[in-house]
Design a protein around this motif. Structure first.
Motif, PDB file in Angstrom:
ATOM      1  N   ARG A  25      23.375 -19.970  17.092  1.00  0.00           N
ATOM      2  CA  ARG A  25      22.650 -19.042  17.965  1.00  0.00           C
ATOM      3  C   ARG A  25      20.635 -19.398  18.561  1.00  0.00           C
ATOM      4  NH1 ARG A  25      23.814 -13.371  19.812  1.00  0.00           N
ATOM      5  NH2 ARG A  25      22.200 -12.880  20.696  1.00  0.00           N
ATOM      6  N   GLN A  26      20.219 -19.868  17.583  1.00  0.00           N
ATOM      7  CA  GLN A  26      19.117 -20.965  17.468  1.00  0.00           C
ATOM      8  C   GLN A  26      18.704 -21.574  18.414  1.00  0.00           C
ATOM      9  OE1 GLN A  26      18.162 -21.307  13.062  1.00  0.00           O
ATOM     10  NE2 GLN A  26      16.437 -19.853  13.264  1.00  0.00           N
ATOM     11  N   ARG A  27      19.383 -22.934  18.272  1.00  0.00           N
ATOM     12  CA  ARG A  27      19.838 -23.638  19.186  1.00  0.00           C
ATOM     13  C   ARG A  27      20.372 -23.645  21.013  1.00  0.00           C
ATOM     14  NH1 ARG A  27      17.474 -26.995  19.797  1.00  0.00           N
ATOM     15  NH2 ARG A  27      18.554 -28.464  20.884  1.00  0.00           N
ATOM     16  N   LEU A  28      20.993 -22.410  21.015  1.00  0.00           N
ATOM     17  CA  LEU A  28      21.443 -21.998  22.187  1.00  0.00           C
ATOM     18  C   LEU A  28      20.275 -21.340  22.852  1.00  0.00           C
ATOM     19  CD1 LEU A  28      23.177 -21.325  24.710  1.00  0.00           C
ATOM     20  CD2 LEU A  28      23.979 -19.364  23.269  1.00  0.00           C
ATOM     21  N   GLU A  29      19.503 -20.598  21.326  1.00  0.00           N
ATOM     22  CA  GLU A  29      18.321 -19.191  22.554  1.00  0.00           C
ATOM     23  C   GLU A  29      17.629 -20.814  22.695  1.00  0.00           C
ATOM     24  OE1 GLU A  29      17.944 -16.959  23.604  1.00  0.00           O
ATOM     25  OE2 GLU A  29      19.183 -15.730  21.585  1.00  0.00           O
ATOM     26  N   ALA A  30      17.440 -21.661  21.963  1.00  0.00           N
ATOM     27  CA  ALA A  30      16.222 -23.136  22.367  1.00  0.00           C
ATOM     28  C   ALA A  30      16.510 -23.525  24.143  1.00  0.00           C
ATOM     29  CB  ALA A  30      16.248 -23.987  21.352  1.00  0.00           C
ATOM     30  N   GLU A  31      17.662 -23.904  24.366  1.00  0.00           N
ATOM     31  CA  GLU A  31      18.454 -24.166  24.856  1.00  0.00           C
ATOM     32  C   GLU A  31      18.047 -23.936  26.001  1.00  0.00           C
ATOM     33  OE1 GLU A  31      19.366 -27.438  26.173  1.00  0.00           O
ATOM     34  OE2 GLU A  31      19.135 -28.096  24.311  1.00  0.00           O
ATOM     35  N   LEU A  32      18.636 -22.315  26.317  1.00  0.00           N
ATOM     36  CA  LEU A  32      18.037 -21.080  27.205  1.00  0.00           C
ATOM     37  C   LEU A  32      17.101 -21.096  27.740  1.00  0.00           C
ATOM     38  CD1 LEU A  32      21.396 -18.619  26.264  1.00  0.00           C
ATOM     39  CD2 LEU A  32      21.171 -20.557  28.083  1.00  0.00           C
ATOM     40  N   GLY A  34      14.442 -22.404  29.227  1.00  0.00           N
ATOM     41  CA  GLY A  34      13.703 -22.577  30.666  1.00  0.00           C
ATOM     42  C   GLY A  34      14.680 -22.030  31.709  1.00  0.00           C
ATOM     43  N   THR A  35      15.159 -20.867  30.893  1.00  0.00           N
ATOM     44  CA  THR A  35      16.415 -20.566  32.044  1.00  0.00           C
ATOM     45  C   THR A  35      16.410 -18.438  32.130  1.00  0.00           C
ATOM     46  OG1 THR A  35      18.409 -19.029  30.653  1.00  0.00           O
ATOM     47  CG2 THR A  35      18.746 -21.436  31.524  1.00  0.00           C
ATOM     48  N   GLY A  36      15.703 -18.171  31.032  1.00  0.00           N
ATOM     49  CA  GLY A  36      15.449 -17.731  31.885  1.00  0.00           C
ATOM     50  C   GLY A  36      15.738 -15.682  30.883  1.00  0.00           C
ATOM     51  N   VAL A  37      16.724 -16.447  30.688  1.00  0.00           N
ATOM     52  CA  VAL A  37      18.006 -15.562  29.727  1.00  0.00           C
ATOM     53  C   VAL A  37      18.158 -15.166  28.725  1.00  0.00           C
ATOM     54  CG1 VAL A  37      19.326 -14.898  32.179  1.00  0.00           C
ATOM     55  CG2 VAL A  37      19.777 -16.322  30.855  1.00  0.00           C
ATOM     56  N   SER A  38      18.384 -14.706  27.647  1.00  0.00           N
ATOM     57  CA  SER A  38      18.938 -14.783  26.471  1.00  0.00           C
ATOM     58  C   SER A  38      20.047 -15.140  26.303  1.00  0.00           C
ATOM     59  CB  SER A  38      18.562 -13.654  25.643  1.00  0.00           C
ATOM     60  OG  SER A  38      19.784 -12.507  25.959  1.00  0.00           O
ATOM     61  N   ALA A  39      20.554 -15.236  24.950  1.00  0.00           N
ATOM     62  CA  ALA A  39      22.205 -16.209  24.782  1.00  0.00           C
ATOM     63  C   ALA A  39      23.477 -14.669  25.450  1.00  0.00           C
ATOM     64  CB  ALA A  39      22.176 -15.975  22.915  1.00  0.00           C
ATOM     65  N   ALA A  40      22.933 -13.105  24.950  1.00  0.00           N
ATOM     66  CA  ALA A  40      23.611 -12.034  25.285  1.00  0.00           C
ATOM     67  C   ALA A  40      23.357 -12.019  26.456  1.00  0.00           C
ATOM     68  CB  ALA A  40      23.166 -11.102  24.311  1.00  0.00           C
ATOM     69  N   GLN A  41      22.105 -12.782  26.885  1.00  0.00           N
ATOM     70  CA  GLN A  41      22.504 -11.647  28.462  1.00  0.00           C
ATOM     71  C   GLN A  41      23.513 -13.308  29.348  1.00  0.00           C
ATOM     72  OE1 GLN A  41      18.320 -12.198  29.205  1.00  0.00           O
ATOM     73  NE2 GLN A  41      18.037 -10.202  29.489  1.00  0.00           N
ATOM     74  N   ASN A  42      23.484 -14.610  28.747  1.00  0.00           N
ATOM     75  CA  ASN A  42      24.175 -15.547  29.378  1.00  0.00           C
ATOM     76  C   ASN A  42      25.365 -15.406  29.109  1.00  0.00           C
ATOM     77  OD1 ASN A  42      24.419 -17.966  29.789  1.00  0.00           O
ATOM     78  ND2 ASN A  42      25.351 -18.924  28.403  1.00  0.00           N
ATOM     79  N   ARG A 119      28.221 -29.762  21.673  1.00  0.00           N
ATOM     80  CA  ARG A 119      28.700 -30.654  21.340  1.00  0.00           C
ATOM     81  C   ARG A 119      27.850 -31.711  20.154  1.00  0.00           C
ATOM     82  NH1 ARG A 119      28.975 -31.358  27.491  1.00  0.00           N
ATOM     83  NH2 ARG A 119      26.566 -31.942  26.842  1.00  0.00           N
ATOM     84  N   GLN A 120      26.408 -31.135  20.341  1.00  0.00           N
ATOM     85  CA  GLN A 120      25.466 -30.797  19.397  1.00  0.00           C
ATOM     86  C   GLN A 120      26.208 -30.414  18.118  1.00  0.00           C
ATOM     87  OE1 GLN A 120      21.318 -29.728  18.992  1.00  0.00           O
ATOM     88  NE2 GLN A 120      20.655 -30.334  17.649  1.00  0.00           N
ATOM     89  N   MET A 121      27.099 -29.286  17.584  1.00  0.00           N
ATOM     90  CA  MET A 121      27.358 -29.220  16.750  1.00  0.00           C
ATOM     91  C   MET A 121      28.869 -29.426  16.342  1.00  0.00           C
ATOM     92  SD  MET A 121      28.865 -24.943  16.033  1.00  0.00           S
ATOM     93  CE  MET A 121      30.321 -25.374  17.670  1.00  0.00           C
ATOM     94  N   LEU A 122      29.634 -30.645  17.305  1.00  0.00           N
ATOM     95  CA  LEU A 122      30.811 -31.062  17.110  1.00  0.00           C
ATOM     96  C   LEU A 122      30.473 -32.949  16.631  1.00  0.00           C
ATOM     97  CD1 LEU A 122      33.487 -28.872  18.796  1.00  0.00           C
ATOM     98  CD2 LEU A 122      32.739 -28.911  16.561  1.00  0.00           C
ATOM     99  N   ALA A 123      29.273 -32.882  16.386  1.00  0.00           N
ATOM    100  CA  ALA A 123      28.890 -34.459  16.544  1.00  0.00           C
ATOM    101  C   ALA A 123      29.662 -34.603  16.392  1.00  0.00           C
ATOM    102  CB  ALA A 123      27.340 -34.339  16.358  1.00  0.00           C
TER     103      ALA A 123
END
Length: 149
Positions: A25-32, A34-42, A119-123
């Motif tokens: 969740r932390q990594r996804l929030e960091a990746e998101l 620049g999009t202007g949305v949170s993980a839940a909103q995504n 992909r990072q998680m499963l690398a």
């Protein structure tokens, strides 16, 4: 039998799964960011993109939030121009939700962000191990779901 605790050093799978979920969740929030949305909103934008007729209850489940929280999230997404909500032409109580162009762009960016993080998680796993992990986690989830009823 000795009691297992997170600090016991034993492989407590549920705790390890929660740590992984938290870091995911932390990594996804960091990746998101620049999009202007949170993980839940995504998750909501992706679900609407897949099914514009989706109910608020199904959206809440997709985003892991309550129905009340979902209503607030939809208001925010509409106010910020990601979605457009209109009354159904035949059923006055049904509200139709669709992605705006801004929402489509954010959903696409969000899907790419989620793929990057996965992909990072499963690398460090082989393709076979990743498939097995997915299957095992699904079986665990189904086992817990069966006990809810």
């Amino acid at each position: 039998m000795r009691k297992m605790t997170p600090s016991s050093g034993e492989a407590w799978i549920g705790y390890t799964l929660k740590i992984t979920q938290h870091r995911l969740r932390q990594r996804l929030e960091a990746e998101l960011a620049g999009t202007g949305v949170s993980a839940a909103q995504n998750a909501v934008l992706l679900a609407i993109g897949d099914n514009p007729q989706i109910s608020n209850a199904a959206l809440a489940r997709a985003a892991f939030v309550t129905a009340q929280s979902m209503q607030g999230m939809l208001v925010t997404l509409e106010r910020e121009g990601f979605i457009l909500r209109t009354p159904h032409p035949e059923h006055g109580r049904i509200i139709m939700t669709e992605l705006t162009e801004k929402g489509k762009a954010a959903a696409e960016a969000g899907a790419m962000a989620a793929e990057t993080v996965e992909r990072q998680m499963l690398a460090k796993l082989t393709d076979k191990e990743a498939r097995l992990l997915g299957e095992l986690l699904q079986r665990c989830a189904h086992s817990l779901e069966a006990t809810e009823k």
